[in-house]
Design a protein around this motif. Structure first.
Motif, short mmCIF file in Angstrom:
data_model
loop_
_atom_site.label_atom_id
_atom_site.label_comp_id
_atom_site.label_asym_id
_atom_site.label_seq_id
_atom_site.Cartn_x
_atom_site.Cartn_y
_atom_site.Cartn_z
N ALA A 2 0.71 -0.76 0.01
CA ALA A 2 0.09 -0.05 -0.09
C ALA A 2 1.19 1.55 -0.16
CB ALA A 2 -1.09 -0.01 1.17
N GLY A 3 0.29 2.42 -0.28
CA GLY A 3 1.20 3.87 -0.50
C GLY A 3 1.34 4.16 0.49
N ILE A 4 1.96 4.21 1.70
CA ILE A 4 1.82 5.26 2.90
C ILE A 4 3.55 5.39 3.16
CG2 ILE A 4 1.18 4.93 5.13
CD1 ILE A 4 -0.58 2.33 4.33
N GLU A 27 -3.86 5.24 -1.74
CA GLU A 27 -4.84 4.59 -2.10
C GLU A 27 -6.27 5.45 -1.49
OE1 GLU A 27 -3.99 1.14 -2.77
OE2 GLU A 27 -1.55 2.56 -1.97
N ASN A 28 -6.61 6.60 -1.26
CA ASN A 28 -7.48 7.10 -0.95
C ASN A 28 -8.60 6.14 -0.56
OD1 ASN A 28 -9.59 9.23 -2.33
ND2 ASN A 28 -11.20 7.91 -3.43
N HIS A 29 -7.83 5.70 0.75
CA HIS A 29 -8.76 5.29 1.55
C HIS A 29 -9.04 5.92 2.92
CE1 HIS A 29 -7.50 1.32 -0.09
NE2 HIS A 29 -7.09 0.97 0.48
N ARG A 30 -10.92 5.61 3.40
CA ARG A 30 -11.58 5.78 3.69
C ARG A 30 -10.61 6.42 5.39
NH1 ARG A 30 -17.56 5.25 5.88
NH2 ARG A 30 -17.56 6.96 7.17
N TYR A 31 -10.29 5.22 6.13
CA TYR A 31 -9.58 5.04 7.09
C TYR A 31 -8.55 5.54 7.10
CZ TYR A 31 -14.42 3.51 8.51
OH TYR A 31 -16.10 3.29 8.89
N MET A 32 -8.14 5.95 8.51
CA MET A 32 -6.44 5.89 8.60
C MET A 32 -6.10 6.45 10.67
SD MET A 32 -5.36 9.11 6.09
CE MET A 32 -3.16 8.44 6.23
N TYR A 33 -5.53 5.28 10.74
CA TYR A 33 -5.09 5.14 12.00
C TYR A 33 -3.48 5.87 12.23
CZ TYR A 33 -8.99 1.73 10.97
OH TYR A 33 -10.06 1.16 10.83
N SER A 67 -5.59 16.53 13.67
CA SER A 67 -6.00 16.32 12.51
C SER A 67 -6.01 15.67 10.59
CB SER A 67 -5.96 17.52 12.31
OG SER A 67 -3.99 18.15 11.31
N ARG A 68 -6.83 15.39 9.85
CA ARG A 68 -6.83 15.26 8.51
C ARG A 68 -7.91 16.87 8.30
NH1 ARG A 68 -9.47 9.64 7.05
NH2 ARG A 68 -8.69 9.32 4.62
N SER A 69 -7.05 17.28 6.95
CA SER A 69 -8.05 17.86 6.18
C SER A 69 -8.12 17.68 5.17
CB SER A 69 -7.38 19.59 6.25
OG SER A 69 -5.41 19.23 5.86
N LYS A 70 -7.49 16.52 4.79
CA LYS A 70 -7.62 16.09 3.69
C LYS A 70 -7.83 14.55 3.49
CE LYS A 70 -3.48 18.16 2.28
NZ LYS A 70 -2.17 18.08 0.99
N THR A 71 -8.12 13.84 2.34
CA THR A 71 -8.27 12.77 2.68
C THR A 71 -6.55 11.75 2.71
OG1 THR A 71 -10.23 12.08 0.99
CG2 THR A 71 -8.57 10.16 0.91
N GLU A 72 -5.43 12.05 1.86
CA GLU A 72 -4.42 11.66 1.45
C GLU A 72 -4.02 11.71 2.79
OE1 GLU A 72 -6.07 13.60 -0.03
OE2 GLU A 72 -4.39 14.69 -1.14
N ASP A 73 -3.85 12.80 3.66
CA ASP A 73 -2.71 13.20 4.51
C ASP A 73 -3.39 12.97 6.17
OD1 ASP A 73 -1.14 15.11 2.74
OD2 ASP A 73 -0.60 13.70 3.11
N ILE A 93 -3.86 2.24 7.08
CA ILE A 93 -5.39 2.93 6.55
C ILE A 93 -5.89 1.45 5.74
CG2 ILE A 93 -3.86 4.36 4.89
CD1 ILE A 93 -3.75 2.94 2.67
N SER A 94 -7.43 2.07 5.96
CA SER A 94 -8.27 0.65 5.61
C SER A 94 -9.06 1.43 4.75
CB SER A 94 -8.35 -0.13 6.57
OG SER A 94 -9.13 0.48 7.51
N GLU A 95 -9.60 0.25 3.83
CA GLU A 95 -11.01 1.32 2.54
C GLU A 95 -12.53 1.54 3.63
OE1 GLU A 95 -9.09 -1.90 3.25
OE2 GLU A 95 -9.94 -3.60 2.25
N SER A 96 -13.15 1.55 3.31
CA SER A 96 -14.41 1.49 3.50
C SER A 96 -14.83 0.35 4.61
CB SER A 96 -15.39 1.99 3.33
OG SER A 96 -15.16 3.54 2.64
#
Lengths: 112, 113
Positions: A2-4, A27-33, A67-73, A93-96
């Motif tokens: 995965a591109g992290i 990856e445009n994944h929704r969840y980040m941890y 903070s998460r102001s953009k999907t990717e960060d 990261i994980s998908e929806s």
């Protein structure tokens, strides 16, 4: 893989200073941890995000903000670093569906 | 909170099979995972099993799940020196939200020649 990416990969700082760690995904994944890894504890969840501007606390959130102001960060901030925050920090990261989590390479933080 | 437990160390000879065990407490677990961590690296997802399965095989890896006893194991056949690493068991339950995982403390696998 995965591109992290995580930055910085290593940091040494002094007690009382603010520190911000960055996690970036392609990856445009929704969840980040954000997790921290310490000997004898495995990985423990600090905070997570389920969308832009949507975040929630994990089991060890005291002393940390995100903070998460953009999907990717997804940013993790230690407002005033303490020696107990010396650790290795991992972003995931994980998908929806959340079926699987993929991990970044980690950031080693030493607070003197 | 939910708990996941693993033994800390396992030592095997090259070519033998390794079996790493894990127990968990969350009866609502939906998925269970095995991750591998090599020195200085992040966690690599090895395999996972859905809670309604009792076995999953993937090349040299076999995962066994005993849901009644809340016991998960990872068998590595023909263990090689490159398998030396820390192996983490993790479970995903329905409690809380955010698809959160609870990790064990990891099992250090040492493969000797």
């Amino acid at each position: 893989d995965a591109g992290i990416t995580q930055s910085p990969r290593h940091k040494v700082t002094e007690t009382g200073t603010p520190v911000t760690l960055r996690c970036h995904q392609t990856e445009n994944h929704r969840y980040m941890y954000w997790y921290r890894q310490d000997p004898g504890h495995g990985l423990r969840l600090i905070h997570y995000s389920y969308g832009v501007k949507d975040t929630d606390k994990g089991e060890v959130s005291d002393g940390y903000s995100v903070s998460r102001s953009k999907t990717e960060d997804f940013l993790l901030t230690l407002e005033s670093a303490t020696s107990s925050q010396t650790s290795v920090y991992f972003c995931a990261i994980s998908e929806s569906s959340g079926q699987t989590q993929y991990f970044g390479p980690g950031t080693r933080l030493l607070v003197l | 909170g939910e708990d996941v437990e693993q033994s800390l160390f396992l030592s095997v000879r090259e070519g033998d099979s390794s079996v790493i065990n894990c127990t968990y407490t969350d009866s609502s677990s939906t998925y269970l995972y095995w991750y591998k961590q090599e020195p200085g690296a992040g966690l690599q997802l090895l395999t996972y099993i859905f809670s309604n399965m009792d076995m999953k095989q993937d090349q040299r890896l076999t995962v066994l799940l005993n849901k009644k006893d809340k016991h998960l194991s990872l068998r590595i056949a023909d263990t090689q020196t490159g398998d030396s690493a820390i192996y983490f068991c993790a479970e995903r339950g329905l409690t809380g939200g955010g698809n959160k995982l609870t990790f064990g403390t990891g099992t250090q696998l040492k493969v000797e020649l």
